[in-house]
Design an enzyme around this catalytic site. Structure first.
Site, PDB file in Angstrom:
ATOM      1  N   ASP A 159       1.823 -47.078  -0.636  1.00 58.98           N
ATOM      2  CA  ASP A 159       1.726 -46.496  -2.110  1.00 58.98           C
ATOM      3  C   ASP A 159       2.065 -44.995  -2.191  1.00 58.98           C
ATOM      4  O   ASP A 159       1.819 -44.399  -3.004  1.00 58.98           O
ATOM      5  CB  ASP A 159       0.352 -46.832  -2.763  1.00 58.98           C
ATOM      6  CG  ASP A 159      -0.633 -46.322  -1.964  1.00 58.98           C
ATOM      7  OD1 ASP A 159      -0.661 -45.914  -0.922  1.00 58.98           O
ATOM      8  OD2 ASP A 159      -1.852 -46.653  -2.443  1.00 58.98           O
ATOM      9  N   SER A 160       2.291 -44.515  -0.770  1.00 60.78           N
ATOM     10  CA  SER A 160       2.847 -43.094  -0.718  1.00 60.78           C
ATOM     11  C   SER A 160       4.174 -43.105  -1.530  1.00 60.78           C
ATOM     12  O   SER A 160       4.592 -41.911  -1.542  1.00 60.78           O
ATOM     13  CB  SER A 160       2.861 -42.581   0.632  1.00 60.78           C
ATOM     14  OG  SER A 160       3.621 -43.715   1.469  1.00 60.78           O
ATOM     15  N   ASP A 195       1.499 -52.039   0.637  1.00 57.70           N
ATOM     16  CA  ASP A 195       0.144 -51.675   0.111  1.00 57.70           C
ATOM     17  C   ASP A 195      -0.008 -52.388  -1.304  1.00 57.70           C
ATOM     18  O   ASP A 195       0.717 -52.417  -2.166  1.00 57.70           O
ATOM     19  CB  ASP A 195       0.302 -50.145  -0.071  1.00 57.70           C
ATOM     20  CG  ASP A 195      -0.341 -49.422   0.823  1.00 57.70           C
ATOM     21  OD1 ASP A 195      -1.098 -49.820   1.493  1.00 57.70           O
ATOM     22  OD2 ASP A 195       0.145 -48.171   1.245  1.00 57.70           O
ATOM     23  N   LYS A 226      -1.812 -54.675   2.739  1.00 62.91           N
ATOM     24  CA  LYS A 226      -2.600 -53.761   3.277  1.00 62.91           C
ATOM     25  C   LYS A 226      -3.589 -53.054   2.231  1.00 62.91           C
ATOM     26  O   LYS A 226      -2.947 -53.002   0.904  1.00 62.91           O
ATOM     27  CB  LYS A 226      -1.848 -52.514   3.885  1.00 62.91           C
ATOM     28  CG  LYS A 226      -2.770 -51.463   4.388  1.00 62.91           C
ATOM     29  CD  LYS A 226      -2.257 -50.377   5.189  1.00 62.91           C
ATOM     30  CE  LYS A 226      -1.468 -49.093   4.670  1.00 62.91           C
ATOM     31  NZ  LYS A 226      -2.389 -48.626   3.546  1.00 62.91           N
ATOM     32  N   GLU A 266      -7.143 -50.624   0.933  1.00 63.94           N
ATOM     33  CA  GLU A 266      -7.902 -49.537   1.684  1.00 63.94           C
ATOM     34  C   GLU A 266      -9.600 -49.875   1.314  1.00 63.94           C
ATOM     35  O   GLU A 266      -9.859 -50.732   0.111  1.00 63.94           O
ATOM     36  CB  GLU A 266      -7.655 -48.195   0.869  1.00 63.94           C
ATOM     37  CG  GLU A 266      -6.390 -47.670   1.028  1.00 63.94           C
ATOM     38  CD  GLU A 266      -5.975 -46.455   0.403  1.00 63.94           C
ATOM     39  OE1 GLU A 266      -6.852 -45.776  -0.265  1.00 63.94           O
ATOM     40  OE2 GLU A 266      -4.791 -45.997   0.318  1.00 63.94           O
ATOM     41  N   GLU A 305      -7.160 -43.309   8.979  1.00 59.81           N
ATOM     42  CA  GLU A 305      -6.269 -42.159   8.639  1.00 59.81           C
ATOM     43  C   GLU A 305      -7.205 -41.191   8.970  1.00 59.81           C
ATOM     44  O   GLU A 305      -8.259 -40.995   8.179  1.00 59.81           O
ATOM     45  CB  GLU A 305      -5.718 -42.333   7.211  1.00 59.81           C
ATOM     46  CG  GLU A 305      -5.022 -41.257   6.717  1.00 59.81           C
ATOM     47  CD  GLU A 305      -4.234 -41.491   5.479  1.00 59.81           C
ATOM     48  OE1 GLU A 305      -4.066 -42.608   5.045  1.00 59.81           O
ATOM     49  OE2 GLU A 305      -3.903 -40.517   4.871  1.00 59.81           O
TER      50      GLU A 305
HETATM   51  O1  KIV Z   1       0.848 -45.288   1.715  1.00 58.60           O
HETATM   52  C1  KIV Z   1       1.045 -44.859   3.029  1.00 58.60           C
HETATM   53  O2  KIV Z   1       2.015 -44.330   3.317  1.00 58.60           O
HETATM   54  C2  KIV Z   1      -0.071 -45.144   3.878  1.00 58.60           C
HETATM   55  C3  KIV Z   1       0.191 -44.673   5.300  1.00 58.60           C
HETATM   56  C4  KIV Z   1      -0.141 -43.248   5.125  1.00 58.60           C
HETATM   57  C5  KIV Z   1      -0.720 -45.215   6.180  1.00 58.60           C
HETATM   58  O3  KIV Z   1      -0.967 -45.837   3.354  1.00 58.60           O
END
Ligand code: KIV
Length: 272
Positions: free
Chosen positions: A52-53, A91, A121, A123, A190
């Site tokens: 989600d980056s 994510d 994934k 959080e 992280e």
């Molecule tokens: O969204 C992302 O890029 C991440 C990584 C920093 C692990 O969750």
């Protein structure tokens, strides 16, 4: 068990488990589109994270919170089309799994069905356990993410290193165990102290992938745009730049502008 990565046609969660057992470090990078996923996959990366980056590096938002499920699925579809070998993890974006396990399951099913990715994934620890358990009932592999969890940035108030204090470190240790017992196939840690990350990696059987979590974990992940040096403003201590694409792209675009202005492009061979 012995990992022969050359014979692996498609990396699976089981391959990652074998890699941990054999002490072979896992290399994971983000990607958000077909073209870069293709390059990253062909270079031999083990895991591609459609992170989600994307909210930051693709859409220019300050945080990861605004990106939507539809947008994540759009990014994931391109990555899936561009990859043949890597395990693809997507994510779950902010608001699609917290406090609502049915919503979490539906979000994860949409990602798997519409993009063809292999895992999701999300959080958090204890507070999202029911969501994780419900997703797992559908046979969808789940990767956990503890430590600095960017979707909680407004709770933390800052992107500094997490779990430096005993209480937060103890909670993280307990959450890692909880996620392993629930059935997560891997964990991302992280921006936490290297010593704590190594301890967690040694205490669980599942692979632990670090970002800003030191060398004592089972693998590493970086945001592709950061490690390629596209973004010059982001300079955390954990980031190693493997290229200067900022310089390369700026130079190429400046050269193109110069050639167009000078009527040097196109030349006789570059036209019909
Ligand atoms: O969204 C992302 O890029 C991440 C990584 C920093 C692990 O969750």
């Amino acid at each position: 068990m012995s990992t022969n990565l050359k014979n692996v046609k498609r990396v699976t969660t089981h391959v990652l488990q074998e890699m941990k057992a054999d002490g072979v470090k896992i290399a994971m990078l983000t990607a958000y589109d077909y073209s870069l996923a293709r390059l990253v996959d062909r270079a031999g990366i083990d895991v591609i994270l459609v992170g989600d980056s994307a909210s930051n590096v693709m859409a220019g938002h300050e945080t990861t919170l605004p990106i939507t499920l539809d947008q994540m699925i759009y990014h994931a579809c391109g990555v899936v089309r561009g990859s043949e070998r890597a395990l693809i993890v997507v994510d779950l974006p902010f608001g699609t799994y917290q406090g609502n396990s049915k919503g979490a399951l539906n979000s994860a099913i949409r990602i798997m069905k519409e993009s063809g990715a292999h895992a999701v994934k999300l959080e958090g620890g204890k507070e999202v356990l029911t969501s994780i358990e419900r997703i797992l009932t559908a046979g969808i592999p789940v990767m956990g993410h503890l430590g600095l969890t960017p979707q909680s940035i407004y709770k933390f108030g800052t992107y500094v290193v997490r779990a430096k204090e005993q209480e937060e470190a103890d909670r993280l240790r307990a959450d890692a165990k909880l996620l392993e017992e629930a059935g997560c196939f891997a964990l991302v840690l992280e921006k936490i102290p290297a010593k704590l990350a190594a301890e967690v990696a040694a205490s669980v059987q599942i692979p632990v992938i670090g970002i800003g979590a030191g060398a004592g974990v089972d693998g590493q992940v970086l945001v592709l745009h950061d490690m390629l040096g596209i973004n010059q403003e982001f300079n955390p201590r954990f980031l190693r730049r493997y290229a200067d694409l900022h310089g390369v792209i700026t130079g190429a675009v400046s050269g193109y502008i110069k050639d167009v202005r000078a009527k040097d492009f196109p030349n006789n061979e570059e036209q019909y």
